[in-house]
Write a protein that holds these residues in place. Structure first.
Motif, PDB file in Angstrom:
ATOM      1  N   PHE A 110       2.960  -6.068 -11.873  1.00  0.00           N
ATOM      2  CA  PHE A 110       2.039  -6.099 -11.247  1.00  0.00           C
ATOM      3  C   PHE A 110       1.441  -5.763 -10.342  1.00  0.00           C
ATOM      4  O   PHE A 110       0.729  -5.500  -9.103  1.00  0.00           O
ATOM      5  CB  PHE A 110       1.429  -7.646 -11.440  1.00  0.00           C
ATOM      6  CG  PHE A 110      -0.183  -8.046 -11.326  1.00  0.00           C
ATOM      7  CD1 PHE A 110      -1.538  -8.415 -11.508  1.00  0.00           C
ATOM      8  CD2 PHE A 110       0.068  -8.993  -9.798  1.00  0.00           C
ATOM      9  CE1 PHE A 110      -2.570  -8.114 -10.757  1.00  0.00           C
ATOM     10  CE2 PHE A 110      -1.413  -9.676  -9.319  1.00  0.00           C
ATOM     11  CZ  PHE A 110      -2.645  -9.129  -9.952  1.00  0.00           C
ATOM     12  N   LEU A 111       2.305  -6.410  -9.191  1.00  0.00           N
ATOM     13  CA  LEU A 111       2.784  -5.816  -7.776  1.00  0.00           C
ATOM     14  C   LEU A 111       2.229  -4.578  -7.886  1.00  0.00           C
ATOM     15  O   LEU A 111       1.607  -3.913  -6.777  1.00  0.00           O
ATOM     16  CB  LEU A 111       4.110  -6.382  -6.701  1.00  0.00           C
ATOM     17  CG  LEU A 111       4.042  -7.899  -6.792  1.00  0.00           C
ATOM     18  CD1 LEU A 111       5.210  -8.502  -6.637  1.00  0.00           C
ATOM     19  CD2 LEU A 111       2.817  -8.643  -5.979  1.00  0.00           C
ATOM     20  N   LEU A 112       3.166  -3.802  -7.938  1.00  0.00           N
ATOM     21  CA  LEU A 112       2.698  -2.168  -8.163  1.00  0.00           C
ATOM     22  C   LEU A 112       1.662  -1.472  -8.127  1.00  0.00           C
ATOM     23  O   LEU A 112       0.412  -1.480  -7.483  1.00  0.00           O
ATOM     24  CB  LEU A 112       3.269  -1.520  -8.999  1.00  0.00           C
ATOM     25  CG  LEU A 112       4.029   0.077  -9.402  1.00  0.00           C
ATOM     26  CD1 LEU A 112       4.328   0.265  -7.465  1.00  0.00           C
ATOM     27  CD2 LEU A 112       4.791   0.736 -10.075  1.00  0.00           C
ATOM     28  N   GLY A 113       0.743  -2.397  -9.417  1.00  0.00           N
ATOM     29  CA  GLY A 113      -0.668  -1.778  -9.663  1.00  0.00           C
ATOM     30  C   GLY A 113      -1.214  -1.807  -8.777  1.00  0.00           C
ATOM     31  O   GLY A 113      -2.051  -1.876  -8.106  1.00  0.00           O
ATOM     32  N   ASN A 114      -1.411  -3.634  -8.174  1.00  0.00           N
ATOM     33  CA  ASN A 114      -2.355  -4.435  -7.265  1.00  0.00           C
ATOM     34  C   ASN A 114      -2.296  -3.486  -5.921  1.00  0.00           C
ATOM     35  O   ASN A 114      -3.000  -3.064  -5.057  1.00  0.00           O
ATOM     36  CB  ASN A 114      -2.159  -5.227  -6.730  1.00  0.00           C
ATOM     37  CG  ASN A 114      -2.996  -6.465  -6.266  1.00  0.00           C
ATOM     38  OD1 ASN A 114      -3.704  -6.452  -7.387  1.00  0.00           O
ATOM     39  ND2 ASN A 114      -3.237  -7.006  -5.138  1.00  0.00           N
ATOM     40  N   HIS A 115      -0.617  -2.868  -5.513  1.00  0.00           N
ATOM     41  CA  HIS A 115      -0.100  -2.144  -4.431  1.00  0.00           C
ATOM     42  C   HIS A 115      -1.305  -1.047  -4.429  1.00  0.00           C
ATOM     43  O   HIS A 115      -2.302  -0.388  -3.504  1.00  0.00           O
ATOM     44  CB  HIS A 115       0.457  -1.593  -4.279  1.00  0.00           C
ATOM     45  CG  HIS A 115       1.685  -0.789  -3.161  1.00  0.00           C
ATOM     46  ND1 HIS A 115       1.187  -1.428  -1.740  1.00  0.00           N
ATOM     47  CD2 HIS A 115       1.591   0.407  -2.893  1.00  0.00           C
ATOM     48  CE1 HIS A 115       1.347  -0.610  -0.789  1.00  0.00           C
ATOM     49  NE2 HIS A 115       1.292   0.625  -1.669  1.00  0.00           N
ATOM     50  N   LEU A 116      -1.430  -0.244  -5.715  1.00  0.00           N
ATOM     51  CA  LEU A 116      -2.087   1.121  -5.957  1.00  0.00           C
ATOM     52  C   LEU A 116      -3.232   0.601  -6.050  1.00  0.00           C
ATOM     53  O   LEU A 116      -4.303   1.465  -5.205  1.00  0.00           O
ATOM     54  CB  LEU A 116      -1.406   1.625  -7.661  1.00  0.00           C
ATOM     55  CG  LEU A 116      -0.363   1.641  -6.973  1.00  0.00           C
ATOM     56  CD1 LEU A 116       0.097   2.555  -8.675  1.00  0.00           C
ATOM     57  CD2 LEU A 116       0.385   3.009  -6.317  1.00  0.00           C
ATOM     58  N   HIS A 117      -3.858  -0.100  -6.670  1.00  0.00           N
ATOM     59  CA  HIS A 117      -5.572  -0.866  -6.228  1.00  0.00           C
ATOM     60  C   HIS A 117      -5.889  -1.400  -4.970  1.00  0.00           C
ATOM     61  O   HIS A 117      -6.738  -0.649  -4.217  1.00  0.00           O
ATOM     62  CB  HIS A 117      -5.498  -2.529  -7.518  1.00  0.00           C
ATOM     63  CG  HIS A 117      -7.120  -2.344  -6.626  1.00  0.00           C
ATOM     64  ND1 HIS A 117      -7.828  -2.233  -7.396  1.00  0.00           N
ATOM     65  CD2 HIS A 117      -7.408  -3.417  -6.066  1.00  0.00           C
ATOM     66  CE1 HIS A 117      -8.977  -2.761  -7.371  1.00  0.00           C
ATOM     67  NE2 HIS A 117      -8.562  -4.145  -6.346  1.00  0.00           N
ATOM     68  N   GLY A 118      -5.010  -1.550  -4.250  1.00  0.00           N
ATOM     69  CA  GLY A 118      -5.407  -1.536  -2.789  1.00  0.00           C
ATOM     70  C   GLY A 118      -5.218  -0.380  -1.482  1.00  0.00           C
ATOM     71  O   GLY A 118      -6.336   0.769  -1.332  1.00  0.00           O
TER      72      GLY A 118
END
Length: 132
Positions: free
Chosen positions: A97-105
């Motif tokens: 999730f942290l990786l996906g959220n970073h990419l989303h950001g």
């Protein structure tokens, strides 16, 4: 205080922690069957500054907030038990999730920059939708 502590234990299916926002979010997702919801952090406190209250002031603050601190301790323990009950899979999901959220950001920043560069006054979601 005892009644509030008992209420947490007896009536709350979930107790989250703002300082553990991502884990809280993922546990809620699991409890209610939600999908991942990525976000861009806003109104986040800056890194800690060097201010440290005097021991006397800190003691006074703790004394005035002793019941709140005890209730917080109860809620934190409940949260920690909930995290533990979800086991290793929750920790692995958090990393993803942290990786996906970073990419989303990062995508959010790119969209905003494209919008500014093109002088577009649409929302980021509208930027990539076909015009009808």
């Amino acid at each position: 205080l005892r009644q509030a502590q008992a209420n947490i234990q007896a009536h709350f299916r979930f107790v989250g922690m703002t300082e553990q926002f991502d884990l809280s979010h993922l546990i809620l997702k699991r409890i209610y069957g939600w999908r991942w919801r990525f976000y861009v952090p806003k109104n986040v406190a800056p890194p800690e500054d060097n201010y440290r209250p005097s021991p006397h002031l800190l003691g006074a603050i703790r004394e005035l907030n002793r019941f709140d601190l005890e209730l917080y301790r109860t809620a934190r323990e409940s949260f920690q038990e909930l995290v533990k009950s979800h086991g290793f899979a929750l920790k692995a999901e958090r990393r993803l999730f942290l990786l996906g959220n970073h990419l989303h950001g990062r995508l959010h920043v790119v969209r905003r920059n494209v919008k500014v560069a093109l002088g577009i006054k649409q929302t980021p979601a509208q930027l990539f939708l076909p015009q009808v």
